[in-house]
Every structure is written in C-alpha cells, then in structure tokens.
Design a protein around this motif. Structure first.
Motif, PDB file in Angstrom:
ATOM      1  N   TYR A   1       0.953  -1.252   0.036  1.00 28.22           N
ATOM      2  CA  TYR A   1       0.314  -0.089   0.061  1.00 28.22           C
ATOM      3  C   TYR A   1       0.776   1.428   0.113  1.00 28.22           C
ATOM      4  CZ  TYR A   1      -2.882   4.560   1.588  1.00 28.22           C
ATOM      5  OH  TYR A   1      -3.358   5.527   1.225  1.00 28.22           O
ATOM      6  N   ALA A   2       0.231   2.293  -1.029  1.00 27.33           N
ATOM      7  CA  ALA A   2       0.851   3.180  -0.660  1.00 27.33           C
ATOM      8  C   ALA A   2       0.050   4.690  -1.358  1.00 27.33           C
ATOM      9  CB  ALA A   2       2.486   3.767  -1.466  1.00 27.33           C
ATOM     10  N   PRO A   3       0.200   5.946  -0.845  1.00 28.77           N
ATOM     11  CA  PRO A   3      -1.035   6.877  -1.279  1.00 28.77           C
ATOM     12  C   PRO A   3      -0.793   7.426  -2.605  1.00 28.77           C
ATOM     13  CG  PRO A   3      -0.295   7.589   0.609  1.00 28.77           C
ATOM     14  CD  PRO A   3       0.414   6.204   0.700  1.00 28.77           C
ATOM     15  N   THR A   4      -1.316   7.052  -3.892  1.00 28.95           N
ATOM     16  CA  THR A   4      -1.340   7.497  -4.895  1.00 28.95           C
ATOM     17  C   THR A   4      -0.984   8.609  -4.925  1.00 28.95           C
ATOM     18  OG1 THR A   4      -3.846   7.937  -5.899  1.00 28.95           O
ATOM     19  CG2 THR A   4      -2.820   5.461  -6.372  1.00 28.95           C
ATOM     20  N   PRO A   5      -0.452   9.294  -6.331  1.00 28.90           N
ATOM     21  CA  PRO A   5      -0.109  10.516  -6.235  1.00 28.90           C
ATOM     22  C   PRO A   5      -0.749  12.156  -6.895  1.00 28.90           C
ATOM     23  CG  PRO A   5       1.512   9.567  -8.614  1.00 28.90           C
ATOM     24  CD  PRO A   5      -0.101   8.609  -7.594  1.00 28.90           C
ATOM     25  N   LEU A   6      -1.179  13.014  -5.638  1.00 29.55           N
ATOM     26  CA  LEU A   6      -2.633  13.992  -6.952  1.00 29.55           C
ATOM     27  C   LEU A   6      -1.778  15.207  -6.916  1.00 29.55           C
ATOM     28  CD1 LEU A   6      -5.721  14.802  -6.456  1.00 29.55           C
ATOM     29  CD2 LEU A   6      -4.530  16.157  -4.374  1.00 29.55           C
ATOM     30  N   TYR A   7      -1.353  15.505  -8.732  1.00 30.76           N
ATOM     31  CA  TYR A   7      -1.035  16.358  -9.678  1.00 30.76           C
ATOM     32  C   TYR A   7      -1.614  17.757  -9.621  1.00 30.76           C
ATOM     33  CZ  TYR A   7       2.391  12.274 -10.929  1.00 30.76           C
ATOM     34  OH  TYR A   7       3.266  11.496 -10.613  1.00 30.76           O
ATOM     35  N   ALA A   8      -1.051  18.373  -9.795  1.00 32.15           N
ATOM     36  CA  ALA A   8      -1.689  19.738 -10.047  1.00 32.15           C
ATOM     37  C   ALA A   8      -1.247  19.808 -11.080  1.00 32.15           C
ATOM     38  CB  ALA A   8      -0.855  21.221  -8.748  1.00 32.15           C
ATOM     39  N   LEU A   9      -1.944  20.189 -12.281  1.00 37.17           N
ATOM     40  CA  LEU A   9      -1.848  20.565 -13.507  1.00 37.17           C
ATOM     41  C   LEU A   9      -1.429  22.191 -13.795  1.00 37.17           C
ATOM     42  CD1 LEU A   9      -3.819  17.311 -15.552  1.00 37.17           C
ATOM     43  CD2 LEU A   9      -1.250  17.359 -14.268  1.00 37.17           C
ATOM     44  N   ARG A  10      -0.751  22.613 -13.542  1.00 34.76           N
ATOM     45  CA  ARG A  10      -1.018  24.533 -13.102  1.00 34.76           C
ATOM     46  C   ARG A  10      -0.957  24.575 -14.317  1.00 34.76           C
ATOM     47  NH1 ARG A  10       2.882  22.301  -9.431  1.00 34.76           N
ATOM     48  NH2 ARG A  10       1.746  22.991  -7.639  1.00 34.76           N
TER      49      ARG A  10
END
Ligand SMILES: Cc1ncc(COP(=O)(O)O)c(C=O)c1O
Length: 394
Positions: free
Chosen positions: A45-54
């Motif tokens: 288990y590992a959190p998945t990325p939350l990307y900011a698409l700036r």
C-alpha cells in the motif's frame, strides 16, 4: 489546444439534486473508516500521486486542476484495486466465521491461517477488466479460487492480466450486462459467491464493500488538499466509483457546495438517461465505446440514490475526445507532469477541458477564473496495445 475539444458534442443535464440522507446512509462513514483501516495495512500500500496541472489550468483560465493518478495502485493499474480485493476479504471473513463458528480476523486470512478452508470457497464476478483484475489479485493473495466472466469485446490483453493472477477467465458472446447475468446464474447453480462491483435487488453487501474500498483514494485527497474543490468531474460506468467519491466528499466537506458532475460516454449513458427520466433506467448499448470501463448499460441500484441526491450535472462525451486527452497528459504543457492515462481514466478531464472551450457550457457549469477542478485518473495502461494505438493517432 487540440480542436477536438472545441468541436465536441456534449450533452448536459442539470440535475435537481435534492440532497438528503443517502450520502450518509448507503455507505456510512464507518464503512469508509473500516475499509481505510484495512487496506492501508496491506503489503504494497502507498498513496497515489495527486498532481496539480498548473499550466493546463492557466491555459483554460481557471484556478486549479488536480488529477489523482491511480495508474500505480497496488501495481494493478487502476483504482479498482481498492474495491474487489477488499470486498473479497470481507466476504471470506464472514463465510469462514460462519463455517468455523468463531470470529476470523482478516490478518489471519491474509497470513494464510485458513488456506485449507479458503480453497473450498469460489469467488466469481463479471468484469470489463479492472474489477476482475482486482478480484483475481485478491483471490490469489487469500488462496481462493476465482472465476471471471468477460464479454465479447473485452480485450485479450485484459483477459491475460487476470489469468496472470490465477483466475479462470470465461469469455461469453454478449455484452457486459449479459456477463453479469450469466455470473449470477452460474454462481447460484454452483454455490459460488459473487463479488460484483455492481448491485441488484437483494445483492448489496459486496458492492457496498467495493465502494467503501474506493474511499481510500478519496481520503488520500482530502488529507492532502487544504481547500475543497469547486468542481469534481467523475466518469461513470455503473456509478459505483462516482457514488463512493460523492458520498465521501459530501461527508468530509459537508459545508462546501461542490459541483459534482458525472460524465459518461455518449455510447453508454445509463446514468445520464436515469437522471433525465428521474428514475433508474437501463440503456441498450448499440456500439462499444473505447472507454471500456465505462461501457455499462445498467446503473448500480446501490449507487443510484447517492448520485440522484447529490450530483448536480450529468454529461456525455463522444469517443473523439479520449485520444487527444490521453496524448495531452502524456505530452503536457510547460512544467505539468507527464502522465500515462488509460481510456476510461480521462473522461472527467476530457469533459472539463471541452466545457472550458464551449462558452454556453462553461457558463452553465460556472467554470470561472476561481474554479478548482478535481478529476480522477482512474486507470493507467490497462491494455498496452490499445494504449499504443490511441497514442499513435493524430
Ligand atoms: C478505469 C475505470 N474508471 C472508471 C470506472 C467506472 O466505475 P463504475 O463502474 O463504478 O462507475 C471503471 C469501471 O470499470 C474503470 O475501470
């Protein structure tokens, strides 16, 4: 920006979301808490990325776009990893407790203490790929036989991925809805247990557990963002993912008027049609969409009350926006991260981009300069051949 986004035929239904208790009662906050407590202890288990698409947000003239990238979830390539395996574990726990006459702990099932008994329990499901992969993976981990029914159009690549986790894969002649019907029939005949991501009258526990499992993904987002989004665009198949995310967000950010928009392929708009009719309605699919995970003609009756009560907008998109959105993510603007996203992953982002390019729709959805959009990249490369084909298109 690609012209595919400005010449897009999008259907939009503004929904009279009346609110009420469905968001708290169908999947309770305890259901979510239990699922999170279990799944976050699993190996891998590992959190998945939350990307900011700036750069993309700037180009579209809005404040923020956040993209939750589920491509690497448990190395199974989609968010569905969280649902099927968890529901399988819950059923095994219940069944072994009943068979043995004493409480059975999930860690003991995972640790192999009940291997002999578990081998006598068969779990089955229909799938268009991702749910079946999660179930097959879970069954292999828990030492349980697994049978998966797929329909005629499910790619051989996706079938192979399930066989790789030890599942027996049965291909049928009809569509997804026919594969669900056959699964139910065969399970009843043979004493197998169905672990489905969709529900039907009298069958709700495993699909509820599946939806509770998806809460892990939403919880990771809520723990990361310091402010609620103003808009969430959620792709819908049977509606389980959208309902789970909707319930979690409404429970967590109960004071924020988040605009929740559900988007489906125009070739499989069962939730859209249900919203238009004001009641759960099946849609007769004539042609398969490239968004394989969203090709469902029958909404989940467990998911529908949440969507009916909480979703503000239902939309449909054509297949033509899928490839351009996947390519935009793979070859991003400026410093935005490069993302590998599968066909069903991009529907939410695709409709958000297309809406920003369609003045009437942009106004109708109130996508102003302060909009903060959240989308779910629900799969990565779940079929390498299809991914390569779509990336090569111009
Ligand atoms: C990648 C992906 N995204 C979204 C969905 C939609 O989920 P649901 O059928 O719960 O609406 C699916 C369903 O299989 C999927 O595989």
């Amino acid at each position: 920006m690609h012209s595919a986004f400005s010449n897009t035929k999008i259907a939009h239904h503004v929904h009279n979301a009346l609110g009420g208790s469905a968001k708290d009662q169908v999947i309770t906050s305890q259901d979510f808490t239990d699922a999170i407590a279990e799944i976050t202890t699993w190996q891998g288990y590992a959190p998945t990325p939350l990307y900011a698409l700036r750069a993309l947000a700037e180009e579209l003239g809005i404040a923020k776009i956040h993209y939750k990238d589920e491509a690497l979830r448990f190395n199974l390539a989609s968010f569905k990893a969280l649902g099927g395996a968890y529901a399988a574990l819950r059923l095994l726990q219940k069944e072994l407790t009943a068979q043995l006459g004493h409480p059975v702990k999930s860690q003991d099932i995972i640790g192999g203490r009940y291997r002999a008994q578990a081998a006598g329990i068969t779990l089955v499901s229909a799938t268009d790929g991702n749910h079946g992969r999660s179930l097959a993976w879970g069954c292999q981990r828990f030492g349980v036989p697994c049978r998966i029914y797929i329909h005629a159009e499910v790619s051989e690549g996706r079938a192979e991925a399930m066989r790789a986790y030890g599942a027996l894969v049965v291909r049928i002649a009809g569509d997804y809805d026919a594969s669900v019907a056959l699964t139910r029939l065969e399970a009843e005949k043979n004493g197998w247990f169905v672990i489905s991501d969709t529900s039907w009258p009298g069958y709700q526990d495993p699909p509820r557990d599946v939806m509770a499992g998806y809460g892990v993904m939403v919880n990771e987002i809520c723990q990361t963002l310091d402010q609620a989004p103003t808009h969430v665009f959620l792709q819908g198949g049977v509606g389980g993912m959208a309902a789970s995310i909707t319930a979690f967000l409404r429970q967590y950010w109960s004071q924020s008027p988040i605009r929740i928009c559900v988007v489906e392929p125009d070739l499989a708009p069962c939730l859209f049609v249900s919203a238009q009719n004001g009641t759960l309605t099946n849609f007769n699919i004539q042609k398969e969409t490239v968004m394989a995970g969203l090709s469902c003609g029958a909404p989940s009756p467990l998911a529908w009350p949440i969507l009916d009560a909480e979703v503000t907008d239902f939309l449909t998109i054509p297949d033509t926006v899928v490839g351009p959105t996947m390519r935009l993510l793979a070859h991003p603007l400026a410093d935005d991260p490069a993302i590998t996203a599968g066909e069903s992953a991009v529907a939410g982002l695709a409709v958000a981009i297309a809406a920003c390019h369609t003045p009437d729709l942009r106004d109708a959805l109130a996508l102003g300069a302060d909009a903060r959009i959240l989308v779910f990249g629900s799969e990565g490369i779940t079929d390498p051949d299809i991914y390569a084909q779509l990336m090569a298109e111009v």
